[in-house]
Design an enzyme around this catalytic site. Structure first.
Site, PDB file in Angstrom:
ATOM      1  N   LYS A   5     -24.302   0.579 -56.254  1.00 28.88           N
ATOM      2  CA  LYS A   5     -22.904   0.359 -55.834  1.00 28.88           C
ATOM      3  C   LYS A   5     -22.585   1.325 -54.707  1.00 28.88           C
ATOM      4  CE  LYS A   5     -19.195   1.734 -58.474  1.00 28.88           C
ATOM      5  NZ  LYS A   5     -18.597   2.796 -57.625  1.00 28.88           N
TER       6      LYS A   5
ATOM      7  N   ASP B 207     -20.858   8.063 -60.036  1.00 29.36           N
ATOM      8  CA  ASP B 207     -20.839   9.447 -59.537  1.00 29.36           C
ATOM      9  C   ASP B 207     -19.644  10.229 -60.099  1.00 29.36           C
ATOM     10  OD1 ASP B 207     -18.839   8.250 -58.094  1.00 29.36           O
ATOM     11  OD2 ASP B 207     -19.525   8.927 -56.130  1.00 29.36           O
TER      12      ASP B 207
ATOM     13  N   GLU C 290     -10.514  -0.792 -57.511  1.00 33.21           N
ATOM     14  CA  GLU C 290      -9.942   0.360 -58.228  1.00 33.21           C
ATOM     15  C   GLU C 290      -8.506   0.655 -57.790  1.00 33.21           C
ATOM     16  OE1 GLU C 290     -12.386   3.879 -58.424  1.00 33.21           O
ATOM     17  OE2 GLU C 290     -10.780   5.054 -59.361  1.00 33.21           O
TER      18      GLU C 290
HETATM   19  O1  KIV Z   1     -18.137   6.648 -60.672  1.00 36.35           O
HETATM   20  C1  KIV Z   1     -17.384   5.925 -61.336  1.00 36.35           C
HETATM   21  O2  KIV Z   1     -17.046   6.207 -62.504  1.00 36.35           O
HETATM   22  C2  KIV Z   1     -16.877   4.703 -60.703  1.00 36.35           C
HETATM   23  C3  KIV Z   1     -15.830   3.939 -61.450  1.00 36.35           C
HETATM   24  C4  KIV Z   1     -14.507   4.530 -61.141  1.00 36.35           C
HETATM   25  C5  KIV Z   1     -15.877   2.488 -61.197  1.00 36.35           C
HETATM   26  O3  KIV Z   1     -17.230   4.391 -59.611  1.00 36.35           O
END
Ligand code: KIV
Length: 272
Positions: free
Chosen positions: A117, A48, A186
């Protein structure tokens, strides 16, 4: 036909099990780029972060399920090997496990992605369990959770104090017990992610989480130099495409103004 990496394949890439090489993951949102990286990465996350990198929003909160579906579909249909994970966007899953199931199943049905995710620690264990028991493989995301930007007050490194590190470790264990097949960590100190990785039976994928995770993930736009002037400390730029694009367009503009483009090779001739 080439076989796509499944959640089972990803789980087997846990470094401590077979002394595997680190898992290579990249955040990517478009067919154009996905095609180029198909043979180079193990996991593509349709993240996202697209809200910021390609839509120019201030944060990720405005991203919708439909945006994730559109980009997810483009990435799935232009790749054959990497495992494709798609982010559940802000406000599409937090309310209840049932709502999370509705969003996740819709995303998987309309994109063909292998997993989703979601951001969250122990407070999302029930949701993760609910999804993974119903055919939805879930990748976890702990440490800095960009969807919490308004409560955090900024993109701030997490797990720096003893108490905060203990919370990250607790979150990791709770979501593993709930059924995630891998966990993104993260922006936490390397010492903390090392403990999480050592105690995790499934792969950890770090972004700003140091060198000891089972895999690494970065945003393709960041490593290619396609996202503005700010580069976070944990990013390494492998190209400066921003610069290349500006130079190419400046040359095109100059040639149009100087009537050098189109040239003789760029025009059609009528038949006699
Ligand atoms: O949306 C994204 O780019 C992510 C990364 C920071 C893992 O969730």
């Amino acid at each position: 036909m080439e076989k796509r990496l499944s959640v089972r394949d990803i789980r087997k890439l846990k470094s401590t099990v077979l002394d595997n090489e680190p898992i290579v993951s990249l955040v990517c949102y478009t067919a154009q780029l996905a095609r180029l990286i198909n043979d180079l990465v193990d996991i593509i996350l349709v993240g996202d972060s697209m809200g910021m990198t390609i839509y120019g929003h201030e944060n990720t909160l405005s991203v919708t399920t439909q945006m994730m579906i559109n980009h997810g579909k483009a990435v799935v249909s232009s790749t054959s090997r990497p495992h494709i994970v798609i982010d559940l966007p802000f406000s599409s899953y937090e309310e209840s496990p049932e709502k999370a199931f509705r969003t996740a199943s819709k995303i998987m049905k309309f994109t063909g992605a292998q997993s989703v995710k979601l951001e969250g620690g122990e407070e999302f264990a029930e949701t993760i369990h609910f999804l993974s028991q119903r055919g939805i493989p879930v990748m976890g995301h702990i440490g800095l959770m960009p969807q919490r930007i308004q409560t955090l007050g900024g993109f701030i490194t997490q797990g720096k104090t003893k108490e905060a590190a203990e919370q990250v470790i607790k979150d990791a264990k709770a979501i593993v017990d709930a059924g995630v097949f891998s966990t993104v960590i993260e922006a936490v100190p390397e010492e903390t992610s090392k403990i999480v990785t050592r105690n995790s039976p499934i792969p950890t994928i770090g972004i700003g989480a140091g060198r000891t995770c089972d895999g690494q993930i970065l945003v393709a736009h960041d490593i290619l130099g396609l996202f503005g002037d700010f580069t976070p400390k944990f990013v390494k730029k492998y190209a400066e495409l921003d610069k290349n694009i500006s130079e190419a367009v400046a040359e095109y503009a100059r040639e149009v103004k100087e009537k050098k483009f189109p040239g003789i090779n760029n025009v059609f001739k009528s038949s006699k």
